[in-house]
Scaffold this motif. Structure first.
Motif, PDB file in Angstrom:
ATOM      1  N   SER A 155      -0.462  -5.771   6.071  1.00 53.12           N
ATOM      2  CA  SER A 155       0.951  -6.104   5.939  1.00 53.12           C
ATOM      3  C   SER A 155       1.361  -5.859   4.497  1.00 53.12           C
ATOM      4  O   SER A 155       0.629  -6.217   3.578  1.00 53.12           O
ATOM      5  CB  SER A 155       1.215  -7.564   6.295  1.00 53.12           C
ATOM      6  N   VAL A 160       1.640 -13.398   5.657  1.00 52.02           N
ATOM      7  CA  VAL A 160       2.070 -13.266   7.056  1.00 52.02           C
ATOM      8  C   VAL A 160       0.947 -13.588   8.038  1.00 52.02           C
ATOM      9  O   VAL A 160       1.176 -13.654   9.235  1.00 52.02           O
ATOM     10  CB  VAL A 160       2.618 -11.847   7.344  1.00 52.02           C
ATOM     11  N   CYS A 162      -2.511 -12.052   7.972  1.00 51.18           N
ATOM     12  CA  CYS A 162      -3.408 -10.936   8.311  1.00 51.18           C
ATOM     13  C   CYS A 162      -4.835 -11.400   8.586  1.00 51.18           C
ATOM     14  O   CYS A 162      -5.476 -10.944   9.536  1.00 51.18           O
ATOM     15  CB  CYS A 162      -3.418  -9.906   7.181  1.00 51.18           C
ATOM     16  N   ASN A 271      -2.568  -7.133   1.838  1.00 52.05           N
ATOM     17  CA  ASN A 271      -1.175  -6.699   1.678  1.00 52.05           C
ATOM     18  C   ASN A 271      -0.953  -5.800   0.459  1.00 52.05           C
ATOM     19  O   ASN A 271       0.181  -5.591   0.050  1.00 52.05           O
ATOM     20  CB  ASN A 271      -0.268  -7.935   1.554  1.00 52.05           C
ATOM     21  N   LEU A 289       0.118  -3.318  11.936  1.00 44.89           N
ATOM     22  CA  LEU A 289       1.070  -3.733  10.911  1.00 44.89           C
ATOM     23  C   LEU A 289       1.604  -5.115  11.285  1.00 44.89           C
ATOM     24  O   LEU A 289       2.395  -5.257  12.219  1.00 44.89           O
ATOM     25  CB  LEU A 289       2.217  -2.713  10.817  1.00 44.89           C
ATOM     26  N   VAL A 290       1.145  -6.126  10.565  1.00 46.82           N
ATOM     27  CA  VAL A 290       1.496  -7.515  10.887  1.00 46.82           C
ATOM     28  C   VAL A 290       2.759  -7.916  10.128  1.00 46.82           C
ATOM     29  O   VAL A 290       2.844  -7.739   8.911  1.00 46.82           O
ATOM     30  CB  VAL A 290       0.343  -8.472  10.530  1.00 46.82           C
ATOM     31  N   ILE A 291       3.733  -8.452  10.858  1.00 47.06           N
ATOM     32  CA  ILE A 291       4.974  -8.890  10.232  1.00 47.06           C
ATOM     33  C   ILE A 291       5.353 -10.273  10.755  1.00 47.06           C
ATOM     34  O   ILE A 291       4.886 -10.701  11.813  1.00 47.06           O
ATOM     35  CB  ILE A 291       6.140  -7.903  10.490  1.00 47.06           C
ATOM     36  N   SER A 297      10.167  -9.565   5.579  1.00 52.43           N
ATOM     37  CA  SER A 297       9.004  -8.932   6.194  1.00 52.43           C
ATOM     38  C   SER A 297       9.400  -7.643   6.903  1.00 52.43           C
ATOM     39  O   SER A 297       8.694  -6.635   6.837  1.00 52.43           O
ATOM     40  CB  SER A 297       8.352  -9.905   7.181  1.00 52.43           C
ATOM     41  N   ALA A 301       8.103  -3.842   6.071  1.00 49.15           N
ATOM     42  CA  ALA A 301       7.471  -3.060   7.140  1.00 49.15           C
ATOM     43  C   ALA A 301       8.148  -1.709   7.289  1.00 49.15           C
ATOM     44  O   ALA A 301       7.485  -0.683   7.477  1.00 49.15           O
ATOM     45  CB  ALA A 301       7.534  -3.830   8.458  1.00 49.15           C
TER      46      ALA A 301
END
Length: 415
Positions: A155, A160, A162, A271, A289-291, A297, A301
């Motif tokens: 991310s 967030v 991860c 990140n 892709l972590v949001i 965020s 992204a």
């Protein structure tokens, strides 16, 4: 289409004849490279690049400071397949991040020696040939189905979740695939997978660096640790000196060797869009892709996806968007996020701060908590099934046996 056996065509853009002669002296005895005529910063530059068709550009950053970034950006946009390496003066190192965001694939600090130049060009050559191979496979009608998977969790925004996603997804993936899964810490500094798993070990990825030229299965298995869940774990270094000793070239060699031992790998890359993170992404099958469902965020992204396409040559389809800490009552909706990013959301993980925080503080991942049957747990299991499908896995392929993590933790292993 070019052949993978063809030499890399290197173009030097510099007004410094001495620098060009140094580059020429380094490359003239090296096989695998073809040095094109030197180009200067003039109005015909873009036309000459199109005629010469280089695979790699060595760009001298000395010159009018307000024009260099714009020129790098223009070259990367007009010729996205060309890998740009910026020769950055020592007093301009603070601009390295801007250089990468403008479109450069790497930078070398001036003055540089022969070893550093060849190491960087070797990495560029490898990435170019790998991309060429992938493009050929896409054209082919009989591309074999993948049976192994390396998945990078990333991310561009901190906080967030991860690491939480990486740990629980790795356990769920192991149960789904009935195969060994390695959980690897890609954050050389501030990695915390060992804490989250309450794993007591002094081993780390830095232990493999001195053996880069002779990594075998026995050595790799000796360095990795086994968690009570059955996961194999390769933690981050536990001190600054060791962390700084893991460079992109070493990291790539390590990951390639590890991939030959463990069929499936989940990597927590945090990140920071560093050269190490990009190295891991290049060698992965998918980037998760972590949001979080908030504007900040989402903006980060969107920028990351743009950089992947315009600068890093990472196709959009390689990126899987995962919404973490999703709450139906608050935050952006899944539909809003898909509209903004122009991609379908791959998975949604509901917000359950109590279960997540409890798992971190106890060192017992959510998927190993016997009493937990929350929607978040079910979401991780569903995401693992969907991720397994991206590498050609079918549930019917698995032998009917009890997952290792069904031996759930009823008494804490905090030790």
């Amino acid at each position: 289409m070019p052949n993978v056996q063809d030499p890399i065509r290197v173009l030097s853009i510099t007004s410094n004849e001495l620098m060009f002669n140094i580059i020429k002296a380094v490359l003239e005895d090296e096989t695998g490279y073809f040095l094109l005529d030197r180009q200067e910063l003039n109005g015909e530059l873009m036309e000459n690049i199109e005629k010469l068709k280089p695979n790699c550009i060595l760009f001298d950053y000395l010159g009018p400071a307000d024009n260099q970034l714009k020129l790098i950006d223009n070259i990367s946009l007009q010729f996205p397949e060309i890998m740009i390496v910026v020769l950055l003066p020592e007093d301009k190192v603070s601009e390295a991040n801007s250089v990468i965001l403008a479109g450069a694939r790497a930078f070398i600090v001036q003055p540089f020696n022969q070893k550093k130049l060849l190491e960087t060009l070797s990495r560029i050559k490898e990435l170019y040939h790998r991309g060429l191979k992938v493009r050929k496979e896409v054209v082919s009608d009989d591309t074999p189905i993948a049976t192994r998977g390396t998945f990078v969790i990333f991310s561009p925004k901190g906080g967030v979740g991860c690491s939480t996603v990486a740990v629980n997804l790795a356990i769920a993936l192991k149960d789904e695939l009935r195969q060994e899964v390695l959980l690897m810490d890609g954050k050389m500094l501030f990695g915390d997978l060992d804490i989250m798993l309450n794993l007591k070990t002094q081993n780390s990825i830095s232990d493999l660096v001195p053996h880069i030229g002779s990594l075998d299965e026995g050595l790799i298995r000796d360095v990795t640790s086994e968690h009570i869940s059955g996961l194999k774990v390769l933690p981050a270094p536990n001190n600054l000196a060791a962390a700084q000793g893991v460079h992109p070239e070493e990291l790539h060699n390590i990951l390639t060797s590890v991939q030959a031992v463990y069929p499936n790998i989940v990597i927590d890359s945090g990140n920071s869009l560093s050269e190490n993170a990009v190295t891991l992404m290049d060698a992965s099958h998918k980037i998760l892709l972590v949001i979080n469902p908030d504007i900040a965020s989402l903006r980060d992204a969107s920028r990351f996806i743009d950089i992947c396409q315009s600068t890093l040559s990472i196709p959009k389809e390689k990126i899987l968007v995962v919404i973490n800490q999703h709450d139906q009552r608050d935050g952006l909706s899944r539909e809003d996020i898909e509209r903004s990013l122009l991609v379908k959301v791959f998975a949604t993980l509901p917000n359950d701060p109590r279960a997540s925080l409890q798992g971190i503080n106890r060192g017992v991942p959510l998927l190993m908590q016997a009493q937990n049957s929350s929607p978040l747990r079910k979401a991780f299991v569903s995401m693992a099934k969907a991720l397994a499908a991206t590498i050609g896995y079918k549930a019917s392929d698995a032998k009917a046996k009890k997952p290792l993590s069904d031996v759930l933790v009823k008494s804490s292993h905090l030790g």
